[in-house]
Write an enzyme that holds these catalytic residues in place. Structure first.
Site, PDB file in Angstrom:
ATOM      1  N   ARG A 161      39.442  44.906  31.636  1.00  0.00           N
ATOM      2  CA  ARG A 161      39.205  43.908  32.688  1.00  0.00           C
ATOM      3  C   ARG A 161      39.451  42.536  32.081  1.00  0.00           C
ATOM      4  O   ARG A 161      39.683  42.416  30.881  1.00  0.00           O
ATOM      5  CB  ARG A 161      37.819  44.041  33.336  1.00  0.00           C
ATOM      6  CG  ARG A 161      36.693  44.601  32.548  1.00  0.00           C
ATOM      7  CD  ARG A 161      36.241  43.773  31.395  1.00  0.00           C
ATOM      8  NE  ARG A 161      36.035  42.380  31.781  1.00  0.00           N
ATOM      9  CZ  ARG A 161      36.091  41.360  30.965  1.00  0.00           C
ATOM     10  NH1 ARG A 161      36.367  41.522  29.673  1.00  0.00           N
ATOM     11  NH2 ARG A 161      35.898  40.131  31.393  1.00  0.00           N
ATOM     12  N   ASP A 218      40.426  33.899  37.080  1.00  0.00           N
ATOM     13  CA  ASP A 218      41.277  34.993  37.549  1.00  0.00           C
ATOM     14  C   ASP A 218      42.452  34.472  38.355  1.00  0.00           C
ATOM     15  O   ASP A 218      43.491  35.118  38.451  1.00  0.00           O
ATOM     16  CB  ASP A 218      40.467  35.976  38.390  1.00  0.00           C
ATOM     17  CG  ASP A 218      39.575  36.776  37.480  1.00  0.00           C
ATOM     18  OD1 ASP A 218      38.527  36.252  37.084  1.00  0.00           O
ATOM     19  OD2 ASP A 218      39.967  37.897  37.129  1.00  0.00           O
TER      20      ASP A 218
END
Ligand code: MRU
Length: 350
Positions: A47, A237
């Site tokens: 991740r 992100d």
């Protein structure tokens, strides 16, 4: 830090340090197929936006390998597998970027054989992998210059070596400051519900001998009020065209509190995390994850059976709360719409 993303040519597989079990166990997860890659992305074996991008790049290559053994038109089969990787998680732009990059190469290669395409894709995946570490080191250099000797830096989630190919973005800034001879320490917000801060940021900094304390997410205001935080540095992100930064849920709250106490709040991310096609943070799809991450600690359910929960995984921090965006090309300052435009004019290829 151990290299947590490894391509093995002997096995023709991507080997990932399984972040679900850190810091208790260092297990490795082997990906040979598109399903393996998508599973690893969805359950968060791997991740963190840049690490997701690197994994997706190798994933496209592995998808091509898988298609070699399939019946039917390889191009149609491959397109379907690329779509599957592209859609594994919605928020981090790096995942889309990597799949788009592989599609661009395919299109430019024209009427190429699958064998030849795979050769090119594997080379490109390796380049993206190595390039990511280099970008992080530059982010660390530019960001390190913004830190002062003696600073305590708060971070949220894990934007470290484990979230990138190595070195990290936000934690790259910490490492950069240390490399510049500054003594800094870190407060890692624990980051409910997946506990990236308590498990992963604490794990990698402690392993590297960087002083780190874990704090409950809800301790942020008091710690700042008591003068225990000098700077905040987080990853992202996705950064939109106006400089809003979408990062792990809770980041927005940290930014609001930092603003209240005049503590500089920085975002560290490579240029390719900036999505100029999306205008503001409110336009970014926010991943809604498995409720079990919130309802359960291990096998034990906390809220009463039948009670629903929210598990939105990210939030957008508005650009007016951000003191600077630290990229591998330098630091961007407000007004971000202009500084981002200039960045892309100066470096159109990213
Ligand atoms: O859900 P995750 O763990 O993938 O979320 C990760 C983050 O929010 C990170 O801060 C972000 O990806 C930046 S990583 C360098």
């Amino acid at each position: 830090m151990t290299e947590h993303i490894q391509y093995s040519s002997e096995k023709d597989a991507l080997i990932l340090l399984d972040q679900r079990f850190l810091p208790n166990r260092e297990d490795w997860f082997e990906c040979k197929t598109t399903d393996d890659i998508c599973f690893a992305l969805v359950v968060m074996v791997v991740r963190g936006a840049p690490a997701i991008g690197v994994t997706a790049a190798y994933g496209c290559y592995l998808a091509g390998r898988e298609v070699q053994g399939m019946d039917g038109d390889w191009k149609v089969n491959l397109e379907a597998k690329l779509d599957q990787i592209h859609d594994a998680r919605p928020t981090a732009v790096n995942l889309r970027w990597a799949v788009r990059e592989m599609r661009r190469i395919w299109k430019e290669a024209g009427d190429v054989s699958l064998e030849k395409l795979l050769e090119t894709w594997l080379e490109r995946a390796k380049e993206i992998h190595v390039g990511d570490i280099e970008m992080c080191e530059l982010i660390g250099k530019f960001g390190g210059e913004l830190m002062d000797d003696g600073d305590t830096i708060m971070t949220h989630c894990n934007a470290g070596a484990l979230a990138t190919a190595g070195y990290g973005t936000a934690l790259g800034v910490v490492r950069g400051a240390i490399d510049q001879g500054k003594k800094v320490s870190v407060i890692a917000n624990e980051t409910r519900p997946f506990l990236q801060g308590a498990r992963l940021t604490a794990y990698e900094l402690h392993k590297d001998g960087v002083p780190v304390k874990v704090a409950c997410d809800n301790a942020c205001a008091l710690l700042m009020k008591r003068g225990l935080v000098d700077k905040v540095v987080v990853g992202a992100d996705r950064i939109t065209a106006n400089g809003d930064a979408v990062n792990k849920i809770g980041t927005f709250g940290v930014a609001i509190i930092a603003d209240r106490f005049n503590i500089p709040f920085y975002v560290a991310a490579p240029q390719y995390t900036i999505d100029t096609e999306t205008l503001s943070g409110d336009d970014v799809p926010i991943e809604d994850r498995d409720p079990r991450e919130v309802t359960h600690i291990g096998d034990h359910r906390i809220p009463p059976e039948g009670v629903e929960v929210y598990n939105l995984a990210f939030d957008p921090t508005p650009n007016d709360l951000i003191a600077g965006i630290i990229t591998e090309k330098g630091v961007l300052y407000p007004p971000y719409t202009e500084s981002i435009k200039k960045l892309f004019a100066d470096y159109p290829e990213g």
